[in-house]
Design an enzyme around this catalytic site. Structure first.
Site, PDB file in Angstrom:
ATOM      1  N   PHE A 158       0.834  -1.201   0.000  1.00 54.99           N
ATOM      2  CA  PHE A 158       0.000   0.000   0.000  1.00 54.99           C
ATOM      3  C   PHE A 158       0.871   1.254   0.000  1.00 54.99           C
ATOM      4  O   PHE A 158       1.882   1.320   0.705  1.00 54.99           O
ATOM      5  CB  PHE A 158      -0.898   0.050   1.242  1.00 54.99           C
ATOM      6  CG  PHE A 158      -2.058  -0.889   1.214  1.00 54.99           C
ATOM      7  CD1 PHE A 158      -3.262  -0.525   0.624  1.00 54.99           C
ATOM      8  CD2 PHE A 158      -1.953  -2.146   1.795  1.00 54.99           C
ATOM      9  CE1 PHE A 158      -4.334  -1.387   0.606  1.00 54.99           C
ATOM     10  CE2 PHE A 158      -3.033  -3.027   1.785  1.00 54.99           C
ATOM     11  CZ  PHE A 158      -4.230  -2.646   1.185  1.00 54.99           C
ATOM     12  N   ASP A 159       0.440   2.250  -0.762  1.00 53.98           N
ATOM     13  CA  ASP A 159       0.946   3.601  -0.607  1.00 53.98           C
ATOM     14  C   ASP A 159       0.297   4.168   0.659  1.00 53.98           C
ATOM     15  O   ASP A 159      -0.674   3.610   1.173  1.00 53.98           O
ATOM     16  CB  ASP A 159       0.557   4.420  -1.845  1.00 53.98           C
ATOM     17  CG  ASP A 159       0.910   5.888  -1.712  1.00 53.98           C
ATOM     18  OD1 ASP A 159       2.053   6.188  -1.342  1.00 53.98           O
ATOM     19  OD2 ASP A 159       0.036   6.730  -1.976  1.00 53.98           O
ATOM     20  N   VAL A 160       0.802   5.302   1.163  1.00 56.21           N
ATOM     21  CA  VAL A 160       0.222   5.920   2.358  1.00 56.21           C
ATOM     22  C   VAL A 160      -0.681   7.099   2.012  1.00 56.21           C
ATOM     23  O   VAL A 160      -1.892   7.056   2.226  1.00 56.21           O
ATOM     24  CB  VAL A 160       1.333   6.375   3.345  1.00 56.21           C
ATOM     25  CG1 VAL A 160       0.732   7.241   4.450  1.00 56.21           C
ATOM     26  CG2 VAL A 160       2.005   5.167   3.966  1.00 56.21           C
TER      27      VAL A 160
END
Length: 228
Positions: A9-11
């Site tokens: 996941f990206d943040v």
């Protein structure tokens, strides 16, 4: 549906609402410098400057440390403000690290995927991103949190994915999915590395680029329909 075992996941603007976080941090830092009444005057200019610099970062034209103070140096130069951009940036990042506003639906998604191997790959500052994650419901949730400042590489560079794969001891790319909101960073990075990608596009932006994600979703909960 596909049986992805490992989800990266990206943040920002994937797990956390960066717009809200940034706004809160701006309010606090500009208030500290007695500039809150003029914030709207500076914001649009700042966004224009920041967009250019983050693109330069992705293209390897500047470092994250340089970006931090340079965005405010240019802003203050444009508005003839005599403020130390380095110190101002440090104050801003301190306030930003306190913000953990979540994207709608993210808690359910992470909970429902808790039987998978979950990890983070994010461009950003180590102290800021670590603080935000630790102050959220996701503390201890992710197997590894891989942050560009710590690795010396940023998405879309393949080296940050090499780092992630080594950390998680991944040998099979076919069961890995990269989820993020940025075509040029998250999706291009995943494509460059040969893994499937999911573009989180809640604002229904048109994709006028040559970058083609494996999947596109407008609600984060739709990720559960993709992952077996």
């Amino acid at each position: 549906m596909k049986n992805y075992d490992i989800i990266f996941f990206d943040v920002d603007d994937t797990l956390f609402d960066f717009t809200k976080s940034e706004q809160e941090a701006f309010n606090k830092v500009f208030d500290k410098y007695n500039l809150l009444n003029s914030l709207k005057l500076y914001e649009k200019n700042y966004q224009e400057i920041s967009k250019v610099l983050w693109r330069d970062l992705e293209n390897g034209k500047m470092s994250l440390v340089e970006l931090g103070s340079e965005r405010f140096r240019r802003l203050f130069l444009d508005h003839e403000l005599e403020i130390d951009a380095v110190v101002f940036n440090e104050d801003y990042l301190g306030f930003l690290g306190e913000q953990s506003h979540l994207v709608q639906g993210v808690e359910k998604v992470i909970s429902d995927l808790s039987h998978k191997r979950l990890a983070i790959i994010t461009n950003g500052y180590t102290d800021v991103q670590t603080s935000r994650i630790n102050n959220s419901p996701f503390e201890g949730t992710f197997e590894h949190i891989i942050i560009s400042e710590s690795t010396g590489f940023q998405k879309p560079q393949t080296e940050i994915f090499d780092y992630a794969f080594n950390k998680l001891q991944i040998t099979d790319k076919s069961n890995v999915l990269m989820v993020g909101d940025s075509l040029t960073s998250d999706i291009q990075g995943g494509i460059n590395y040969g893994i499937d990608t999911c573009w989180f596009n809640p604002k229904y932006k048109e994709n006028n680029t040559s970058i083609k994600p494996t999947y596109e979703i407008n609600k984060l909960e739709s990720l559960l329909e993709i992952i077996k």
